[in-house]
Design a protein around this motif. Structure first.
Motif, mmCIF file in Angstrom:
data_model
loop_
_atom_site.group_PDB
_atom_site.id
_atom_site.type_symbol
_atom_site.label_atom_id
_atom_site.label_comp_id
_atom_site.label_asym_id
_atom_site.label_seq_id
_atom_site.Cartn_x
_atom_site.Cartn_y
_atom_site.Cartn_z
ATOM 1 N N LYS A 50 1.248 -1.362 0.452
ATOM 2 C CA LYS A 50 -0.304 0.076 0.347
ATOM 3 C C LYS A 50 0.538 1.532 0.274
ATOM 4 C CE LYS A 50 -4.289 2.080 2.871
ATOM 5 N NZ LYS A 50 -4.936 1.765 3.908
ATOM 6 N N GLU A 51 1.927 1.147 0.684
ATOM 7 C CA GLU A 51 2.838 2.390 0.520
ATOM 8 C C GLU A 51 3.907 2.665 -0.513
ATOM 9 O OE1 GLU A 51 3.505 2.533 5.292
ATOM 10 O OE2 GLU A 51 4.739 1.311 4.163
ATOM 11 N N LYS A 52 4.032 1.332 -0.985
ATOM 12 C CA LYS A 52 4.710 1.146 -2.501
ATOM 13 C C LYS A 52 4.022 1.843 -3.114
ATOM 14 C CE LYS A 52 7.873 -2.128 -1.593
ATOM 15 N NZ LYS A 52 9.235 -3.129 -1.732
ATOM 16 N N ALA A 53 2.757 1.394 -3.359
ATOM 17 C CA ALA A 53 1.783 2.124 -4.360
ATOM 18 C C ALA A 53 1.669 3.575 -4.086
ATOM 19 C CB ALA A 53 0.062 1.208 -4.196
ATOM 20 N N VAL A 54 1.289 4.390 -3.385
ATOM 21 C CA VAL A 54 0.796 5.588 -2.760
ATOM 22 C C VAL A 54 2.866 6.652 -3.179
ATOM 23 C CG1 VAL A 54 1.225 7.116 -1.109
ATOM 24 C CG2 VAL A 54 -0.496 5.505 -1.234
ATOM 25 N N LEU A 55 4.059 6.339 -2.641
ATOM 26 C CA LEU A 55 5.243 6.605 -3.129
ATOM 27 C C LEU A 55 5.238 6.403 -4.827
ATOM 28 C CD1 LEU A 55 7.618 4.915 -0.622
ATOM 29 C CD2 LEU A 55 6.601 7.020 -0.853
ATOM 30 N N GLU A 56 4.598 5.628 -5.816
ATOM 31 C CA GLU A 56 4.394 5.507 -6.783
ATOM 32 C C GLU A 56 3.994 6.527 -7.611
ATOM 33 O OE1 GLU A 56 4.411 2.549 -10.582
ATOM 34 O OE2 GLU A 56 4.206 1.509 -9.129
ATOM 35 N N LEU A 57 2.569 6.900 -6.954
ATOM 36 C CA LEU A 57 1.971 7.375 -7.498
ATOM 37 C C LEU A 57 2.473 9.088 -6.820
ATOM 38 C CD1 LEU A 57 -0.951 8.639 -8.336
ATOM 39 C CD2 LEU A 57 -2.080 8.731 -5.896
ATOM 40 N N ALA A 58 2.485 8.921 -6.107
ATOM 41 C CA ALA A 58 3.832 10.565 -5.420
ATOM 42 C C ALA A 58 4.938 11.131 -6.664
ATOM 43 C CB ALA A 58 4.182 10.831 -3.817
ATOM 44 N N GLU A 59 5.492 10.236 -7.189
ATOM 45 C CA GLU A 59 6.130 10.420 -8.017
ATOM 46 C C GLU A 59 6.107 10.305 -9.487
ATOM 47 O OE1 GLU A 59 8.339 6.031 -8.638
ATOM 48 O OE2 GLU A 59 9.609 7.410 -6.868
ATOM 49 N N ALA A 60 4.494 9.825 -9.890
ATOM 50 C CA ALA A 60 4.092 10.024 -10.937
ATOM 51 C C ALA A 60 3.365 11.258 -11.190
ATOM 52 C CB ALA A 60 2.751 8.811 -11.303
ATOM 53 N N VAL A 61 2.814 11.150 -9.635
ATOM 54 C CA VAL A 61 2.274 13.032 -10.592
ATOM 55 C C VAL A 61 3.069 14.383 -10.196
ATOM 56 C CG1 VAL A 61 1.023 15.035 -8.789
ATOM 57 C CG2 VAL A 61 -0.162 12.243 -9.044
ATOM 58 N N THR A 62 3.703 13.861 -9.541
ATOM 59 C CA THR A 62 5.252 14.628 -9.427
ATOM 60 C C THR A 62 6.066 14.959 -10.941
ATOM 61 O OG1 THR A 62 5.851 14.577 -6.845
ATOM 62 C CG2 THR A 62 7.198 15.554 -8.175
ATOM 63 N N LEU A 63 6.397 13.966 -11.532
ATOM 64 C CA LEU A 63 7.237 13.952 -12.750
ATOM 65 C C LEU A 63 5.526 14.055 -14.163
ATOM 66 C CD1 LEU A 63 10.029 11.693 -11.128
ATOM 67 C CD2 LEU A 63 10.001 14.032 -11.869
ATOM 68 N N ILE A 64 4.703 14.416 -14.029
ATOM 69 C CA ILE A 64 3.330 14.064 -14.681
ATOM 70 C C ILE A 64 3.550 14.429 -16.549
ATOM 71 C CG2 ILE A 64 2.425 16.229 -14.548
ATOM 72 C CD1 ILE A 64 -0.284 13.306 -14.166
ATOM 73 N N SER A 65 5.031 14.626 -16.557
ATOM 74 C CA SER A 65 5.451 15.023 -17.416
ATOM 75 C C SER A 65 5.790 14.245 -18.449
ATOM 76 C CB SER A 65 5.487 17.056 -18.156
ATOM 77 O OG SER A 65 6.577 16.891 -17.096
ATOM 78 N N LYS A 66 6.197 13.442 -17.402
ATOM 79 C CA LYS A 66 7.368 12.002 -17.956
ATOM 80 C C LYS A 66 6.221 11.633 -18.488
ATOM 81 C CE LYS A 66 11.562 13.929 -15.415
ATOM 82 N NZ LYS A 66 12.634 13.587 -16.152
ATOM 83 N N GLY A 67 5.618 11.539 -18.014
ATOM 84 C CA GLY A 67 4.831 9.517 -18.482
ATOM 85 C C GLY A 67 3.607 10.004 -18.135
ATOM 86 N N GLY A 68 2.813 10.778 -17.492
ATOM 87 C CA GLY A 68 1.463 10.928 -16.775
ATOM 88 C C GLY A 68 1.264 9.632 -15.330
ATOM 89 N N VAL A 69 0.149 9.455 -15.312
ATOM 90 C CA VAL A 69 -0.510 8.395 -14.507
ATOM 91 C C VAL A 69 -0.813 7.334 -15.371
ATOM 92 C CG1 VAL A 69 -1.501 7.848 -11.927
ATOM 93 C CG2 VAL A 69 -0.002 9.816 -12.280
ATOM 94 N N SER A 70 -0.729 6.186 -15.097
ATOM 95 C CA SER A 70 -0.702 5.061 -15.486
ATOM 96 C C SER A 70 -1.822 4.419 -15.417
ATOM 97 C CB SER A 70 0.010 3.439 -15.689
ATOM 98 O OG SER A 70 0.314 3.369 -14.862
ATOM 99 N N GLU A 71 -2.781 3.901 -16.374
ATOM 100 C CA GLU A 71 -3.958 3.064 -16.138
ATOM 101 C C GLU A 71 -3.895 2.093 -14.659
ATOM 102 O OE1 GLU A 71 -7.475 3.805 -16.428
ATOM 103 O OE2 GLU A 71 -6.966 5.643 -17.659
ATOM 104 N N GLU A 72 -2.917 1.286 -15.332
ATOM 105 C CA GLU A 72 -2.863 0.434 -13.894
ATOM 106 C C GLU A 72 -2.217 0.457 -12.884
ATOM 107 O OE1 GLU A 72 -0.601 -2.363 -11.476
ATOM 108 O OE2 GLU A 72 0.608 -0.670 -12.186
ATOM 109 N N LEU A 73 -1.773 2.051 -12.596
ATOM 110 C CA LEU A 73 -1.413 1.883 -11.578
ATOM 111 C C LEU A 73 -2.394 2.848 -10.612
ATOM 112 C CD1 LEU A 73 0.469 4.017 -8.885
ATOM 113 C CD2 LEU A 73 1.189 5.468 -10.224
ATOM 114 N N PHE A 74 -3.189 3.973 -11.412
ATOM 115 C CA PHE A 74 -4.867 4.092 -10.414
ATOM 116 C C PHE A 74 -5.955 3.461 -10.189
ATOM 117 C CE2 PHE A 74 -8.426 6.707 -10.745
ATOM 118 C CZ PHE A 74 -8.325 7.591 -10.380
#
Length: 150
Positions: A84-108
């Protein structure tokens, strides 16, 4: 070192507005440890020493271990975080770096296995809020201890 500008005193109304949003997110029911992990990871990515210092100290006050604080930047290879924490940390990275690849459907969708829709919105706001704080602190030249005599 010297701050470029003290945004607290230069525009207290804007600071109060940001603080109200911070209070709302903090009181949303989001786990405090998770919230601080989000703040640390975004601050690492953004290079915000002021926020990184503040939030690592906050985790210590909450009783978090030095190992978990030290390994946030390498959470993928660290068994001390839950899925659960790893999913949140991955989301934090994806949103922080949103211009590099967005937030994938799988992660969401993975986030939605751990959190309700309301909690997911709280997470998104938490991530965006620390990114805003980071950008304010970096732009105004904040650093650890800069407010000690302000």
């Amino acid at each position: 070192m010297k701050m470029r500008l003290n945004h607290y005193t230069a525009n207290p109304e804007v600071y109060r507005a940001m603080s109200q949003l911070e209070r709302h997110v903090r009181e949303s029911g989001l786990d405090r440890i998770v919230y601080e992990l989000i703040k640390i990871r975004a601050s690492q990515i953004n290079g915000c020493s002021f926020c990184l210092d503040m939030h690592t100290n906050e985790l210590r006050k909450l009783g978090e271990t030095e190992q978990r604080i030290a390994l946030v930047s390498v959470w993928r290879e660290s068994p001390c975080y839950t899925d659960k924490e790893k999913a949140v940390l991955e989301l934090a990275e994806a949103v922080t770096l949103i211009s590099k690849g967005g937030v994938s459907e799988e992660l969401f969708n993975r986030i939605l296995t751990f959190y309700s829709e309301k909690e997911t919105v709280d997470l998104i706001f938490a991530i965006n809020l620390i990114n805003s704080w980071n950008r304010i602190a970096i732009t105004t030249g904040m650093f650890p201890g800069c407010l000690d005599n302000a």
